[in-house]
Design a protein around this motif. Sequence first.
Motif, PDB file in Angstrom:
ATOM      1  N   LYS A  29       0.834  -1.209   0.000  1.00  0.00           N
ATOM      2  CA  LYS A  29       0.000   0.000   0.000  1.00  0.00           C
ATOM      3  C   LYS A  29       0.874   1.267   0.000  1.00  0.00           C
ATOM      4  N   ARG A  30       1.942   1.190   0.808  1.00  0.00           N
ATOM      5  CA  ARG A  30       2.845   2.345   0.855  1.00  0.00           C
ATOM      6  C   ARG A  30       3.522   2.579  -0.504  1.00  0.00           C
ATOM      7  N   GLU A  31       3.864   1.457  -1.177  1.00  0.00           N
ATOM      8  CA  GLU A  31       4.500   1.565  -2.501  1.00  0.00           C
ATOM      9  C   GLU A  31       3.514   2.105  -3.538  1.00  0.00           C
ATOM     10  N   LEU A  32       2.269   1.633  -3.434  1.00  0.00           N
ATOM     11  CA  LEU A  32       1.264   2.041  -4.420  1.00  0.00           C
ATOM     12  C   LEU A  32       0.777   3.470  -4.202  1.00  0.00           C
ATOM     13  N   HIS A  33       0.726   3.853  -2.928  1.00  0.00           N
ATOM     14  CA  HIS A  33       0.195   5.198  -2.614  1.00  0.00           C
ATOM     15  C   HIS A  33       1.146   5.942  -1.683  1.00  0.00           C
ATOM     16  N   PRO A  34       2.319   6.294  -2.177  1.00  0.00           N
ATOM     17  CA  PRO A  34       3.281   6.981  -1.302  1.00  0.00           C
ATOM     18  C   PRO A  34       2.774   8.333  -0.838  1.00  0.00           C
ATOM     19  N   GLU A  35       1.824   8.885  -1.617  1.00  0.00           N
ATOM     20  CA  GLU A  35       1.326  10.227  -1.294  1.00  0.00           C
ATOM     21  C   GLU A  35       0.297  10.191  -0.171  1.00  0.00           C
ATOM     22  N   SER A  36      -0.251   8.984   0.108  1.00  0.00           N
ATOM     23  CA  SER A  36      -1.352   8.923   1.081  1.00  0.00           C
ATOM     24  C   SER A  36      -0.855   9.191   2.494  1.00  0.00           C
ATOM     25  N   LYS A  37      -1.668   9.922   3.246  1.00  0.00           N
ATOM     26  CA  LYS A  37      -1.312  10.298   4.608  1.00  0.00           C
ATOM     27  C   LYS A  37      -1.809   9.209   5.567  1.00  0.00           C
ATOM     28  N   PRO A  38      -1.164   9.034   6.717  1.00  0.00           N
ATOM     29  CA  PRO A  38      -1.688   8.118   7.714  1.00  0.00           C
ATOM     30  C   PRO A  38      -3.115   8.511   8.094  1.00  0.00           C
ATOM     31  N   GLN A  39      -3.943   7.493   8.373  1.00  0.00           N
ATOM     32  CA  GLN A  39      -5.362   7.793   8.557  1.00  0.00           C
ATOM     33  C   GLN A  39      -5.754   8.147   9.984  1.00  0.00           C
ATOM     34  N   ASN A  40      -4.957   7.794  10.941  1.00  0.00           N
ATOM     35  CA  ASN A  40      -5.299   8.162  12.312  1.00  0.00           C
ATOM     36  C   ASN A  40      -4.040   8.597  13.054  1.00  0.00           C
ATOM     37  N   PRO A  41      -4.234   9.252  14.211  1.00  0.00           N
ATOM     38  CA  PRO A  41      -3.061   9.807  14.906  1.00  0.00           C
ATOM     39  C   PRO A  41      -2.002   8.764  15.231  1.00  0.00           C
ATOM     40  N   TRP A  42      -2.457   7.533  15.483  1.00  0.00           N
ATOM     41  CA  TRP A  42      -1.458   6.505  15.812  1.00  0.00           C
ATOM     42  C   TRP A  42      -0.514   6.260  14.647  1.00  0.00           C
ATOM     43  N   ASP A  43      -1.091   6.278  13.435  1.00  0.00           N
ATOM     44  CA  ASP A  43      -0.262   6.004  12.265  1.00  0.00           C
ATOM     45  C   ASP A  43       0.727   7.125  11.988  1.00  0.00           C
ATOM     46  N   ARG A  44       0.449   8.301  12.609  1.00  0.00           N
ATOM     47  CA  ARG A  44       1.392   9.398  12.448  1.00  0.00           C
ATOM     48  C   ARG A  44       2.682   9.134  13.223  1.00  0.00           C
ATOM     49  N   LEU A  45       2.609   8.240  14.197  1.00  0.00           N
ATOM     50  CA  LEU A  45       3.822   7.843  14.909  1.00  0.00           C
ATOM     51  C   LEU A  45       4.573   6.876  14.008  1.00  0.00           C
ATOM     52  N   TRP A  46       5.184   7.446  12.983  1.00  0.00           N
ATOM     53  CA  TRP A  46       5.772   6.623  11.925  1.00  0.00           C
ATOM     54  C   TRP A  46       6.919   5.754  12.406  1.00  0.00           C
ATOM     55  N   MET A  47       7.496   6.094  13.535  1.00  0.00           N
ATOM     56  CA  MET A  47       8.658   5.324  13.983  1.00  0.00           C
ATOM     57  C   MET A  47       8.266   3.963  14.542  1.00  0.00           C
ATOM     58  N   PHE A  48       6.956   3.785  14.785  1.00  0.00           N
ATOM     59  CA  PHE A  48       6.527   2.482  15.291  1.00  0.00           C
ATOM     60  C   PHE A  48       5.865   1.687  14.176  1.00  0.00           C
ATOM     61  N   PRO A  49       6.249   0.431  14.002  1.00  0.00           N
ATOM     62  CA  PRO A  49       5.552  -0.390  13.008  1.00  0.00           C
ATOM     63  C   PRO A  49       4.065  -0.424  13.317  1.00  0.00           C
ATOM     64  N   ARG A  50       3.240  -0.365  12.287  1.00  0.00           N
ATOM     65  CA  ARG A  50       1.805  -0.213  12.483  1.00  0.00           C
ATOM     66  C   ARG A  50       1.138  -1.419  13.128  1.00  0.00           C
ATOM     67  N   HIS A  51       1.784  -2.577  13.083  1.00  0.00           N
ATOM     68  CA  HIS A  51       1.136  -3.752  13.666  1.00  0.00           C
ATOM     69  C   HIS A  51       1.373  -3.842  15.176  1.00  0.00           C
ATOM     70  N   PHE A  52       2.149  -2.888  15.741  1.00  0.00           N
ATOM     71  CA  PHE A  52       2.359  -2.899  17.184  1.00  0.00           C
ATOM     72  C   PHE A  52       1.030  -2.573  17.879  1.00  0.00           C
ATOM     73  N   PRO A  53       0.737  -3.222  18.991  1.00  0.00           N
ATOM     74  CA  PRO A  53      -0.514  -2.927  19.691  1.00  0.00           C
ATOM     75  C   PRO A  53      -0.551  -1.482  20.170  1.00  0.00           C
ATOM     76  N   GLY A  54      -1.773  -0.914  20.207  1.00  0.00           N
ATOM     77  CA  GLY A  54      -1.941   0.485  20.585  1.00  0.00           C
ATOM     78  C   GLY A  54      -1.363   0.809  21.941  1.00  0.00           C
ATOM     79  N   ARG A  55      -1.575  -0.091  22.908  1.00  0.00           N
ATOM     80  CA  ARG A  55      -1.090   0.190  24.268  1.00  0.00           C
ATOM     81  C   ARG A  55       0.422   0.277  24.305  1.00  0.00           C
ATOM     82  N   PHE A  56       1.052  -0.594  23.529  1.00  0.00           N
ATOM     83  CA  PHE A  56       2.515  -0.595  23.489  1.00  0.00           C
ATOM     84  C   PHE A  56       3.011   0.725  22.919  1.00  0.00           C
ATOM     85  N   ARG A  57       2.333   1.164  21.862  1.00  0.00           N
ATOM     86  CA  ARG A  57       2.736   2.414  21.227  1.00  0.00           C
ATOM     87  C   ARG A  57       2.500   3.594  22.162  1.00  0.00           C
ATOM     88  N   LEU A  58       1.390   3.538  22.893  1.00  0.00           N
ATOM     89  CA  LEU A  58       1.084   4.593  23.849  1.00  0.00           C
ATOM     90  C   LEU A  58       2.172   4.655  24.927  1.00  0.00           C
TER      91      LEU A  58
END
Lengths: 186, 191
Positions: free
Chosen positions: B31-60
């Motif tokens: 998805k990132r390759e196909l749509h490099p221009e697309s912005k993260p959809q929620n505030p959690w995804d804006r924390l780009w340094m964390f892989p998106r599959h990490f659980p929310g609590r861990f990221r928090l």
Amino acid sequence: MDDERDLVKRCLKREVKAEKQLYDLYVHKMFGICLRYSGNAMEAEDLMQEGFLRVFSLLHTFRFDGSLEGWVFHVFIHSAINYTKRHLRFKAEVRLENYDHHATFHEESLSKLSHDEMLKIIHDLPPGYRTVFNLYAIDGYHHKEIGKMLGISEETSKSQLYMAKRRIREILIARTNFGLHNIAKS
Amino acid sequence: MEEEDKIEKRFSEAFRDFKREPSGLVWEGLKRELHPESKPQNPWDRLWMFPRHFPGRFRLGIAAAAAVFAIFLGIIYFGTASHHVVSGHAYTGETRMCRGTAFLFKVDDKVMPRDSIVHYRSAMVDENGGYRFPGIGPGEYLLRVSPPDGSEIASKFQASWYDQHVSPDSAHLVIVGPEDVQADVQMRKRN
């Protein structure tokens, strides 16, 4: 068919939802192919991503004169071949010495092989053997087609297939004679 | 049937409809390759340094810990950047006083006699008569040095304020500004 047409159209409009739908439709089967052509699961995921990127970038060339699945399969096979070609030079081909033509393996050691064991055996084949074995024995291509795809002669394709089967046979003989049932798992 | 042919048949049959599921990362990467221009959809995804599959609590947890650490570093940096060192020597006549205690008092009022002298820091006087107060913020202070209790020096000299005074009201102020301050104390002889 209309659904397929609609899906392709939406993918061409770069709708993420449609792209995900197409991905979900073929992901499991295509990953099975990638696993066979690559050397391990990680490489398979790389190949998988590369294959789908190719699918989406070439989707405008799909003319609906066959099934979409067949076309996607074809694109993936070509991606796998390109991937193999890129990596071929980095992996040494290992020659088998002292091949015993008279030894035999037990039927069970072949019939009871699990998918994972078979995958391990395929992964352990040198890339050249592996690609030709996959193309000929599993995906049903002829040596002439394989030769064209890989840029080798028909005879080379035949000899690669022969060597691949010989290597697999040797592993099965080892399992039969020495009870090395874990050889494929190691 | 030759053994090689049996191998071919077995593998061909086994993998005819072979399917496996890859990890979710493949789609995310694609998805990132196909749509490099697309912005993260929620505030959690804006924390780009964390892989998106990490659980929310861990990221928090990681985000909160990083924020606390950054604040801590800020406090340390800004809290000490404007602080300086007050140092000096205590003298008993021509020689330096061996050992003793130095006290620094914060002065909050300008009225004499001073009644808002607050003890701020203490430091040991070393064998060369030296004392040192690091991390002192800007302001006005009074410095007092007392000889070591029960020593021969204590019988001859009394506790003294900077520069050579016996009372805080007459003592000189140690003014800490933009630089470190050197303040020596001459110990007063007992009468």
